[in-house]
Enzyme design. Sequence first.
Site, PDB file in Angstrom:
ATOM      1  N   LYS A 156       0.890  -1.176   0.000  1.00 46.83           N
ATOM      2  CA  LYS A 156       0.000   0.000   0.000  1.00 46.83           C
ATOM      3  C   LYS A 156       0.924   1.222   0.000  1.00 46.83           C
ATOM      4  O   LYS A 156       1.239   1.808   1.039  1.00 46.83           O
ATOM      5  CB  LYS A 156      -0.915  -0.033   1.224  1.00 46.83           C
ATOM      6  CG  LYS A 156      -2.054   0.972   1.157  1.00 46.83           C
ATOM      7  CD  LYS A 156      -3.058   0.718   2.258  1.00 46.83           C
ATOM      8  CE  LYS A 156      -4.035   1.878   2.410  1.00 46.83           C
ATOM      9  NZ  LYS A 156      -4.921   2.087   1.266  1.00 46.83           N
TER      10      LYS A 156
HETATM   11  C1  LIG Z   1      -6.458  -0.105  -3.901  1.00 46.23           C
HETATM   12  C2  LIG Z   1      -7.167  -0.606  -2.698  1.00 46.23           C
HETATM   13  N1  LIG Z   1      -7.731  -1.824  -2.729  1.00 46.23           N
HETATM   14  C3  LIG Z   1      -8.397  -2.307  -1.661  1.00 46.23           C
HETATM   15  C4  LIG Z   1      -8.527  -1.584  -0.504  1.00 46.23           C
HETATM   16  C5  LIG Z   1      -9.258  -2.159   0.668  1.00 46.23           C
HETATM   17  O1  LIG Z   1      -8.361  -2.508   1.688  1.00 46.23           O
HETATM   18  P1  LIG Z   1      -8.797  -2.490   3.210  1.00 46.23           P
HETATM   19  O2  LIG Z   1      -9.997  -3.338   3.319  1.00 46.23           O
HETATM   20  O3  LIG Z   1      -7.627  -3.050   3.937  1.00 46.23           O
HETATM   21  O4  LIG Z   1      -9.067  -1.076   3.569  1.00 46.23           O
HETATM   22  C6  LIG Z   1      -7.947  -0.326  -0.422  1.00 46.23           C
HETATM   23  C7  LIG Z   1      -8.035   0.473   0.803  1.00 46.23           C
HETATM   24  O5  LIG Z   1      -7.105   0.516   1.561  1.00 46.23           O
HETATM   25  C8  LIG Z   1      -7.244   0.178  -1.539  1.00 46.23           C
HETATM   26  O6  LIG Z   1      -6.693   1.391  -1.506  1.00 46.23           O
END
Ligand SMILES: Cc1ncc(COP(=O)(O)O)c(C=O)c1O
Length: 313
Positions: A156
Amino acid sequence: MPFQTTSKIWHNGNLIPWEQANIHVMSHVIHYGSSVFEGLRCYGQPQGSAVFRLPEHMQRLLDSAKIYRMELPFTLEELCAGVVDVIEANGVAPCYIRPIALRGYGEIGVSPKGSPIEVYIVNFPWGKYMAGHGGVDVCISSWNRLAPNTMPALAKAGANYMNSQLIRMEAEINGYSEGIALDVNGYLSEGSGENIFLVRDGVLYTTPFANSVLNGVTRRSVLTIARELGIPVVEQALPREMLYICDEAFFSGTAAEVTHLRSVDKILVGDGTMGPITTAIHKEFFAIVNGIKPDRFDWLTAVKVPVAEPVGV
Ligand SMILES: Cc1ncc(COP(=O)(O)O)c(C=O)c1O
């Protein structure tokens, strides 16, 4: 979306005033996108407030940093304690929490070696992310998700969100709430900031890591809830047209939580309303985070917040 400021920000282990959490324009991160970050939510429950899946999020921060060879000078326990400390110091809950590790001010040039690593944890009040209570209208983006071996989708990283911005801006300009990107081979990947699920004939499908998705913490939670509810779950590559002919579809994410899709490319998903499997998962998810049902998966970390009002301006 404007946000409300708080009083303190956690910086490298200390709480500093919000106004003093500044970085220099020549910091490595500004020029080369060298940051990794997290997004978490702290929910209010009848018995107090608690952060949803705190260790899992902070472990993902450490994983993202490891992928980018950033050695964070904090352990998982210290980072988790930092999140609790900043929430309690600000007295702000429910809230959104944004931990970020970045390469700071040191040397110029792509090599990050001489730039110090800084870690910040910020929290602030934040409500719903996705517009539309009756579900969202989304489109397939003309932008693809990051191809494997270009930018690592499992990290991330701040830089990945340049791709997300293109997807989101295009969708908004065209009147949609969100865009869904395909991967480099034309299979479904994910939204600009959400994982994607669909239901067909009673089976819950989601796209696997090989389709350039983030390992979403909410995605994992949905899979756990679905399995517990006895819903068959399949993680596999999916063609975009599955979204046109499925019975139900929804996004999962910390910001989006569980948000059902009303239409994709102006084609109604089912009859456009939240279908039974999405409803069951949605209900279970909110029952846990809102403390209506016991925390049987051990997903909540309690915080002591005496004042339910934001401090600061
Ligand atoms: C590109 C992306 N995909 C999926 C998610 C969902 O991840 P999470 O459930 O850990 O927030 C996020 C958010 O963080 C994201 O930025």
